[in-house]
Design an enzyme around this catalytic site. Structure first.
Site, short mmCIF file in Angstrom:
data_model
loop_
_atom_site.label_atom_id
_atom_site.label_comp_id
_atom_site.label_asym_id
_atom_site.label_seq_id
_atom_site.Cartn_x
_atom_site.Cartn_y
_atom_site.Cartn_z
N ASP A 247 0.88 -1.15 0.00
CA ASP A 247 0.00 0.00 0.00
C ASP A 247 0.92 1.21 0.00
O ASP A 247 2.11 1.12 0.36
CB ASP A 247 -0.96 0.01 1.20
CG ASP A 247 -2.15 0.94 0.95
OD1 ASP A 247 -2.07 1.79 0.03
OD2 ASP A 247 -3.17 0.83 1.67
C1 BGC Z 1 -4.93 3.38 -0.09
C2 BGC Z 1 -4.97 2.39 -1.23
C3 BGC Z 1 -4.73 3.10 -2.54
C4 BGC Z 1 -3.40 3.82 -2.46
C5 BGC Z 1 -3.04 4.57 -3.73
C6 BGC Z 1 -3.67 4.21 -0.11
O1 BGC Z 1 -3.75 5.23 0.81
O2 BGC Z 1 -5.03 2.70 1.14
O3 BGC Z 1 -6.20 1.72 -1.27
O4 BGC Z 1 -4.78 2.20 -3.60
O5 BGC Z 1 -3.44 4.74 -1.39
O6 BGC Z 1 -3.86 5.67 -3.89
#
Ligand code: BGC
Length: 783
Positions: A247
């Site tokens: 993530d």
């Molecule tokens: C989120 C993800 C997301 C990523 C990219 C993170 O903060 O938890 O679900 O895909 O950011 O935007």
């Protein structure tokens, strides 16, 4: 009764399209320098991977998200390219329509191709552990089967277009509070039965190219460094062949991540973690072969994604808007309806439309999944178009954008409600109440929304409330209104779908994919959510959602699986039959057939739900668990048969001592109906299963020796000797009632002891040597 069924549940390893690229990837990796290999383990910037131009390896673009393609430049998320905004996962899940989820996936895949995106970051398959999780709108359900099957379909759809999906957030990421640091403390059984199952189904059925590891720790280890999770479970157990991406910002110790199975760190770590990987290889802390393995898997995905690009492609924005409308319509849940809806668009009704959401809907969630829609509908305009001047309408905003209200706004709304034949109130949760990044404080709607509904209900008996929210809310006014239509965050075409339902052009057919609690105190994780002092303890274990309400006998406001229609349905004739030989070859144990009939006067759709519960189970199990479902379209008066195939996994539970799925011999109840509660058809099946036993050791309790096939026979004389020692009596025909009681108590006492304690507690009367001898004779070698 069937012959004994295998005790463990066979695992199928999917063959993915990625494996076709493995050889080329491996050749490329062999030609790379250590620095080049390390460089591929993190992104070039916020959204892309690094290229290696001298070897002709390109870069790929990853972007959010589950409900629309949010292709932003850098970190300016507000300025993304327009894309269709579909209903969020919590809405889609209420359609219980697997093929529809695949259609949405395919449309997203097409848009991703048109926008030059190779990996779409979704779907999110985390369980709704508490209705307070701020990100529940982005997740499907509180039930792992429903989530898993929809997620698998979504992945299948996206990847059918040559774009990779990304299952997220792996794993036990069920809250936003301290989301990047919290430790999810989950026991092994609960983890497998509840929190991993949806991932497992999607990985096994649809082979996603990528999986995103979560921010949080799982039982003390960050998911981004969790070898058992990323390698043991995902790769070895489930056969995942793709890449694991972090993530965004979830990496702590990058080298530990490489060892654990984290292929790609996102976004860029500005080169510092690449250098750490190089140093770790040079110092011997990280075997280069391990890095090669990981980079080969990563390059396979890159090659596959680049190979499947369709550079000149486009999509039909109108058709996708129409699909978004269809999804919104299939997801509407009619929670309550006392002869109020639908309203006749051809009758000259006086209708008051109250609440700002009628004109300025909440239609998507806040955070990384937020997209810029290609167009946006609202209920107010859609109703005006449908009723074409036949209705006499009035409008009052009722509340302010922040959810508060004033006496003047309430008076205006109540006055208009009173002057009408019927009032439609639009309420829900504004962004500031529900978002990625923080959790909700309580189940309530904003005070202004509740007060508006109460004020309108005081002025007009015919009130229908339309809700726009991403997760369950409290409804203290439920008994004061005639109808409640849950519209969720219905995407860019939601307004049109809601209007169609209000006037009966569409018959609602959604069913709740999550329980609506009567009170926050009733929610399963009430005591432990969101945790404290860095620890989220999953103390409710596998009793989440309806599993908990059923077990504790608590009546929810609206149960899981509930949803009304403008027509009625009857289920009948549940028939369970042992599988035929050919079905058995496919792993089917039983089939369940049921007839569902549309007993009303309009066409409609029913979701037939099949639950399984084991009676008198050895370990505590939920009274029933959803195993199968099917959405059936029926004309008025029409009947259809629905057939489900029950496989081993439908009866099994996860035994933490065996680290595997098992079935116990026993009686299983099969329940079928149109909701998790209410009149369900019920039949039982008796299964005989080969029981598996954990290996015996000196730590095993005496009672385990009594039931273990290896020691069952040799155990009795030992027990008799011990009873005699501990009770001072012997087994004999002349036993007095007191002696029998003493013997029984001694047996009960001894049964609960690990055998190594017997010499100690008998104070040497039963010697260590005797125990050793007996264990040896019984074939117990390990200690
Ligand atoms: C989120 C993800 C997301 C990523 C990219 C993170 O903060 O938890 O679900 O895909 O950011 O935007």
């Amino acid at each position: 009764m069937l012959d004994a069924v295998p005790m463990t549940v066979p695992a199928r390893t999917p063959r993915t399209e990625l494996s076709a690229f493995r050889q080329t990837a491996s050749t490329l990796v062999a030609a790379m320098t250590l620095e080049e290999k390390a460089s591929l383990c993190s992104g070039r910037d916020f959204w892309t991977t690094k290229a290696i131009e001298r070897l002709g390896l390109g870069s790929i673009f990853l972007t959010d998200g589950p409900h629309g393609v949010r292709k932003a430049e850098g970190t300016d998320f507000t300025n993304s390219a327009p894309a269709t905004c579909f209903p969020t996962a919590s809405a889609l899940a209420c359609s219980w329509d697997v093929e529809l989820a695949a259609e949405v996936g395919a449309a997203l895949g097409q848009e991703a191709q048109a926008l030059g995106v190779q990996i779409l970051l979704g779907p999110g398959v985390n369980m709704k552990r508490s209705p307070l999780c701020g990100r529940n709108f982005e997740y499907f359900s509180e039930d792992p089967r429903l989530s898993g099957r929809l997620a698998a379909a979504h992945v299948r759809g996206v990847q059918s277009q040559g774009v990779g999906a990304c299952l997220k957030h792996f794993a036990a990421n069920n809250q936003e509070f301290e989301r990047t640091t919290t430790n999810s403390s989950v026991d092994e059984r609960t983890l497998h039965e509840i929190y991993l199952t949806a991932f497992e189904i999607a990985v096994r059925e649809a082979a996603p190219w990528t999986v995103m590891c979560a921010y949080n720790k799982l039982n003390g280890t960050f998911a981004s460094e969790h070898r058992e999770l990323l390698h043991g479970v995902l790769k070895e157990r489930w056969g995942f062949e793709g890449l694991v991406v972090s993530d965004w910002g979830a990496v702590q110790d990058r080298v530990a991540g490489v060892l654990a199975g984290l292929h790609l760190e996102m976004p860029s770590s500005l080169g510092q973690n690449d250098r750490r990987i190089v140093l770790a290889v040079q110092s011997g802390a990280l075997p280069e072969a391990r890095l090669d393995e990981l980079v080969t898997e990563l390059v396979s995905v890159t090659l596959c994604a680049l190979g499947r690009r369709k550079p000149a492609s486009s999509y039909d924005a109108k058709a996708h808007h129409a699909l978004a409308k269809r999804v919104a319509g299939e997801s509407l849940v009619l929670l309550q309806n006392q002869h109020c809806l639908p309203l006749d668009p051809k009758r000259p009704l006086r209708v008051a439309l109250l609440g700002q959401f009628a004109k300025a809907p909440r239609y998507q969630g806040a955070g990384s999944s937020q997209v810029k829609p290609t167009q946006l509908s609202d209920v107010y305009s859609a109703l005006m178009a449908l009723t074409d001047g036949v209705w006499q309408t009035s409008y009052a905003p009722g509340y302010l954008p922040d959810g508060s209200t004033t006496d003047a706004l309430l008076d205006d709304a109540a006055r208009k409600a009173k002057a009408a034949d019927v009032a439609l109130v639009f309420a829900g949760l504004p962004d500031s109440y529900e978002s990625e990044g923080f959790d909700r404080k309580n189940l309530s709607l904003p005070e202004g929304h509740d007060r508006l509904i109460q004020a309108v209900a005081g002025a007009q008996p015919e009130v229908a409330v339309v809700l726009m929210n991403g997760s369950a809310v409290a409804m203290p006014w439920a008994s004061r209104v005639k109808a409640i239509l849950e519209a969720w965050l219905a995407g860019q075409a939601g307004g049109e779908a809601i209007a169609d339902a209000l006037v009966g052009r569409l018959n609602p057919s959604g069913k709740l994919s999550e329980t609506f609690p009567a009170r926050l105190e009733d929610t399963p994780a009430f005591l432990d959510f969101p945790g404290q002092a860095g620890e989220a303890r999953y103390g409710e274990r596998c009793f989440i959602g309806y599993r908990s309400y059923d077990q504790r006998g608590i009546a929810p406001l609206f149960p899981f699986g509930h949803g009304l229609s403008y027509t009625t349905f009857a289920h009948s004739g549940l028939l369970l039959e042992p599988a035929s030989a050919s079905e058995a070859e496919r792993g089917v144990l039983y089939t369940a057939t049921v007839t569902v009939k549309n007993t009303g006067s309009r066409p409609g759709k029913e979701v037939v739900q099949l639950y399984v519960g084991e009676q008198n189970s050895r370990l505590l199990r939920p009274p029933k668990e959803l195993r199968h479902f099917a959405k059936v379209a029926l004309e008025a008066g029409q009947s259809r048969q629905v057939r489900f195939e029950l496989v081993a996994r439908d009866f099994s539970y996860y035994d933490a001592r065996l680290h595997d799925w098992v079935i116990d011999s026993g009686v299983f109840q099969i329940l079928v109906g149109g909701s998790s509660r209410g009149a369900l058809l019920s039949e039982t099946i008796k299964l005989k299963a080969e029981r598996a036993y954990p290996p015996l050791t000196r730590e095993s309790m005496l009672k385990e020796f009594a039931e273990h096939p290896q020691t069952k026979a040799s155990y009795r004389p030992l027990l008799e000797r011990l009873i005699a020692l501990f009770s001072g009596t012997t087994d004999g025909a002349t036993e007095t009632p007191e002696q029998r009681k003493a013997r029984e108590m001694a047996e009960a006492f001894l049964s609960e002891l690990p055998v190594w304690k017997l010499p100690l507690l008998s104070q040497g009367k039963f010697t260590e040597a005797e125990l050793e001898r007996w264990l040896e004779q019984a074939g117990v070698t390990a200690s």
